[in-house]
Design an enzyme around this catalytic site. Structure first.
Site, mmCIF file in Angstrom:
data_model
loop_
_atom_site.group_PDB
_atom_site.id
_atom_site.type_symbol
_atom_site.label_atom_id
_atom_site.label_comp_id
_atom_site.label_asym_id
_atom_site.label_seq_id
_atom_site.Cartn_x
_atom_site.Cartn_y
_atom_site.Cartn_z
ATOM 1 N N TYR A 24 0.695 -1.347 -0.091
ATOM 2 C CA TYR A 24 -0.094 0.031 -0.132
ATOM 3 C C TYR A 24 1.105 1.363 0.048
ATOM 4 O O TYR A 24 0.614 1.961 -0.829
ATOM 5 C CB TYR A 24 -0.815 -0.083 1.357
ATOM 6 N N LYS A 28 1.263 4.282 -2.969
ATOM 7 C CA LYS A 28 1.113 5.507 -2.611
ATOM 8 C C LYS A 28 2.028 6.399 -2.905
ATOM 9 O O LYS A 28 2.100 7.679 -3.314
ATOM 10 C CB LYS A 28 0.535 5.677 -1.310
ATOM 11 N N ILE A 59 -8.343 9.213 8.368
ATOM 12 C CA ILE A 59 -9.636 10.113 8.207
ATOM 13 C C ILE A 59 -10.692 8.894 8.733
ATOM 14 O O ILE A 59 -10.613 7.944 8.460
ATOM 15 C CB ILE A 59 -9.640 10.590 6.929
ATOM 16 N N PRO A 62 -14.995 4.403 6.521
ATOM 17 C CA PRO A 62 -15.305 2.943 6.627
ATOM 18 C C PRO A 62 -13.989 2.081 6.572
ATOM 19 O O PRO A 62 -13.602 1.069 7.302
ATOM 20 C CB PRO A 62 -16.119 2.417 5.552
#
Length: 124
Positions: A24, A28, A59, A62
């Protein structure tokens, strides 16, 4: 000439490595580097297209539900995780899409307040 604004969404993980999510973070970081490369390319071609990236911290979405912790103990210090709101990212997107940012390109915008706040010493 054409004018415009490209806003790439990245993550704070694109700027610093995070444990257990190496792929990940790598993807990014690639978004951040692509942003800069495109900004240079557009400037060299005089295309007047701004290219910037947004790097949100944690943030309240979900994606992080169940991941959030109220208080984490680190040695003698208690640290509380601060969660941003989707609007915090949205306001930056509006700025970058508007003419207010007409001279901003190739920049990374971190939206994370501070990663955490110190609440004081853990009672002994």
């Amino acid at each position: 000439p054409a004018r415009g604004s490209i806003i790439n969404m990245s993550s704070i993980g694109g700027q610093r490595a995070l444990q257990t999510v190496g792929a990940y973070c790598t993807s990014k970081a690639a978004v951040a580097n692509l942003t800069k490369a495109l900004a240079i390319e557009c400037a060299e071609k005089r295309e007047f297209i701004r290219v910037n990236s947004i790097h949100p911290g944690t943030i309240a979405t979900p994606m992080v539900s169940g991941f959030e912790s109220d208080v984490e103990e680190k040695g003698e210090v208690r640290v509380k995780l601060l969660l941003g709101e989707a609007d915090d990212v949205g306001h930056m997107m509006v700025y970058l899409a508007s003419d207010e940012s007409k001279f901003v390109s190739g920049s990374e915008f971190v939206i994370d307040s501070t990663a955490s706040i110190t609440e004081g010493l853990v009672p002994g």
